[in-house]
Write a protein that holds these residues in place. Sequence first.
Motif, mmCIF file in Angstrom:
data_model
loop_
_atom_site.group_PDB
_atom_site.id
_atom_site.type_symbol
_atom_site.label_atom_id
_atom_site.label_comp_id
_atom_site.label_asym_id
_atom_site.label_seq_id
_atom_site.Cartn_x
_atom_site.Cartn_y
_atom_site.Cartn_z
ATOM 1 N N LYS A 167 0.863 -1.177 0.000
ATOM 2 C CA LYS A 167 0.000 0.000 0.000
ATOM 3 C C LYS A 167 0.907 1.237 0.000
ATOM 4 C CE LYS A 167 -3.341 -2.378 2.967
ATOM 5 N NZ LYS A 167 -3.908 -2.404 4.344
ATOM 6 N N PRO A 168 0.443 2.364 -0.564
ATOM 7 C CA PRO A 168 1.256 3.585 -0.529
ATOM 8 C C PRO A 168 1.690 3.977 0.885
ATOM 9 C CG PRO A 168 -0.560 3.876 -2.046
ATOM 10 C CD PRO A 168 -0.796 2.555 -1.355
ATOM 11 N N SER A 169 0.849 3.670 1.867
ATOM 12 C CA SER A 169 1.157 4.031 3.262
ATOM 13 C C SER A 169 2.276 3.174 3.856
ATOM 14 C CB SER A 169 -0.092 3.902 4.129
ATOM 15 O OG SER A 169 -0.581 2.571 4.090
ATOM 16 N N GLU A 170 2.644 2.084 3.172
ATOM 17 C CA GLU A 170 3.708 1.198 3.671
ATOM 18 C C GLU A 170 5.077 1.569 3.101
ATOM 19 O OE1 GLU A 170 1.436 -3.012 4.421
ATOM 20 O OE2 GLU A 170 1.806 -2.450 2.333
ATOM 21 N N VAL A 171 5.112 2.679 2.354
ATOM 22 C CA VAL A 171 6.338 3.093 1.663
ATOM 23 C C VAL A 171 6.580 4.579 1.933
ATOM 24 C CG1 VAL A 171 7.414 3.373 -0.620
ATOM 25 C CG2 VAL A 171 5.948 1.406 -0.167
ATOM 26 N N ILE A 172 7.834 4.971 1.970
ATOM 27 C CA ILE A 172 8.156 6.397 1.981
ATOM 28 C C ILE A 172 9.297 6.631 0.996
ATOM 29 C CG2 ILE A 172 9.863 6.388 3.875
ATOM 30 C CD1 ILE A 172 8.318 8.987 4.864
ATOM 31 N N ASP A 206 10.294 14.626 -8.028
ATOM 32 C CA ASP A 206 10.100 13.510 -7.099
ATOM 33 C C ASP A 206 8.823 13.717 -6.287
ATOM 34 O OD1 ASP A 206 12.578 12.420 -7.859
ATOM 35 O OD2 ASP A 206 13.663 13.500 -6.304
ATOM 36 N N ILE A 207 8.624 14.948 -5.846
ATOM 37 C CA ILE A 207 7.438 15.262 -5.033
ATOM 38 C C ILE A 207 6.170 15.108 -5.860
ATOM 39 C CG2 ILE A 207 6.313 17.014 -3.596
ATOM 40 C CD1 ILE A 207 9.156 18.277 -3.255
ATOM 41 N N VAL A 208 6.206 15.618 -7.085
ATOM 42 C CA VAL A 208 5.046 15.517 -7.988
ATOM 43 C C VAL A 208 4.687 14.047 -8.219
ATOM 44 C CG1 VAL A 208 4.250 15.922 -10.350
ATOM 45 C CG2 VAL A 208 5.481 17.724 -9.130
ATOM 46 N N ALA A 209 5.698 13.221 -8.468
ATOM 47 C CA ALA A 209 5.469 11.790 -8.721
ATOM 48 C C ALA A 209 4.847 11.111 -7.502
ATOM 49 C CB ALA A 209 6.780 11.108 -9.091
ATOM 50 N N CYS A 210 5.371 11.404 -6.324
ATOM 51 C CA CYS A 210 4.859 10.780 -5.105
ATOM 52 C C CYS A 210 3.429 11.201 -4.804
ATOM 53 C CB CYS A 210 5.772 11.112 -3.929
ATOM 54 S SG CYS A 210 7.346 10.234 -3.959
ATOM 55 N N LYS A 211 3.121 12.464 -5.058
ATOM 56 C CA LYS A 211 1.756 12.947 -4.833
ATOM 57 C C LYS A 211 0.755 12.206 -5.732
ATOM 58 C CE LYS A 211 2.728 16.392 -1.930
ATOM 59 N NZ LYS A 211 2.230 16.466 -0.548
ATOM 60 N N LYS A 212 1.193 11.894 -6.946
ATOM 61 C CA LYS A 212 0.305 11.206 -7.896
ATOM 62 C C LYS A 212 -0.068 9.801 -7.422
ATOM 63 C CE LYS A 212 1.546 13.577 -12.198
ATOM 64 N NZ LYS A 212 2.203 13.434 -13.528
ATOM 65 N N VAL A 213 0.858 9.132 -6.746
ATOM 66 C CA VAL A 213 0.596 7.750 -6.312
ATOM 67 C C VAL A 213 0.269 7.641 -4.826
ATOM 68 C CG1 VAL A 213 1.929 6.651 -8.147
ATOM 69 C CG2 VAL A 213 3.084 7.319 -6.047
ATOM 70 N N PRO A 220 4.039 9.098 0.674
ATOM 71 C CA PRO A 220 4.644 10.237 1.368
ATOM 72 C C PRO A 220 6.108 10.418 0.969
ATOM 73 C CG PRO A 220 4.321 8.384 2.879
ATOM 74 C CD PRO A 220 3.630 8.021 1.606
ATOM 75 N N ILE A 221 6.568 11.658 0.984
ATOM 76 C CA ILE A 221 7.935 11.933 0.549
ATOM 77 C C ILE A 221 8.672 12.822 1.555
ATOM 78 C CG2 ILE A 221 7.130 13.848 -0.916
ATOM 79 C CD1 ILE A 221 9.604 13.230 -2.734
ATOM 80 N N ASP A 242 5.845 16.156 2.195
ATOM 81 C CA ASP A 242 5.311 15.760 3.503
ATOM 82 C C ASP A 242 6.286 16.084 4.632
ATOM 83 O OD1 ASP A 242 2.762 14.137 2.706
ATOM 84 O OD2 ASP A 242 4.332 13.445 1.364
ATOM 85 N N PHE A 243 7.573 15.918 4.347
ATOM 86 C CA PHE A 243 8.605 16.188 5.349
ATOM 87 C C PHE A 243 9.790 16.884 4.672
ATOM 88 C CE2 PHE A 243 6.432 12.222 6.420
ATOM 89 C CZ PHE A 243 5.969 12.486 7.699
ATOM 90 N N LYS A 244 10.488 17.703 5.453
ATOM 91 C CA LYS A 244 11.713 18.363 4.972
ATOM 92 C C LYS A 244 12.824 18.061 5.967
ATOM 93 C CE LYS A 244 9.647 22.463 4.801
ATOM 94 N NZ LYS A 244 8.198 22.224 4.838
ATOM 95 N N VAL A 245 13.995 17.635 5.469
ATOM 96 C CA VAL A 245 15.112 17.334 6.371
ATOM 97 C C VAL A 245 16.372 18.059 5.911
ATOM 98 C CG1 VAL A 245 14.182 15.088 7.052
ATOM 99 C CG2 VAL A 245 15.792 15.211 5.143
#
Length: 205
Positions: A149-154, A162-169, A172-173, A192-195
Amino acid sequence: MKHIIFDFDGTLADSTQVFMSTWNTLADKYQYKKIKLNELESLKKLSLTERSKLFNFPMYKIPIIIPQFYRLFRQSIKEIPLIDGMKDLLQELKMKGHTITIISSNDQENILEFLKLNKIDTVTNVICSSHIFGKDKIIHKYLKDQQLKPSEVIYVGDEQRDIVACKKVGVPIIWVSWGYDAIEVVRSEKPDFKVYAPAEILEII
């Protein structure tokens, strides 16, 4: 959080200098504008489209240039350093039971050679595509193949695309500050997060 997906260039590998010298070799060949060392920081504040205009490089030529670019890139793979603290992070994630994958538009052979040179054996999968846009399709296929599931991956990446791609699926990024795109470029995409250091990635996960 079962699987952690990393981008390669700018996220795991500090490939900016080699990227610049490789581009300049091709710029000589095709009469594009070269990158100057003192321009690197300002370039990070431009989008990919803005950079292509600045260097007189039409975006439609990306599929033609990319294979040549990464063949030249491979010649300098030994000169590319690993981001400080990243090896320890990968080992810690592996030890905690996470599966580590790299998804990149770089060449698979380049990445595998880089991992070998840096004695990194914590990466399970290296998935590459010659298309610099459309990472969402690769991530989607990865989720399907791994039955996740998307929630099982970051995803951990440094660029706006990269952010655009992750938002589409729906994945979280974590955006990393040390890569190719500055906060000015990615802020509007709302990662979703900035480091600002690799250790912060572990805290988030």
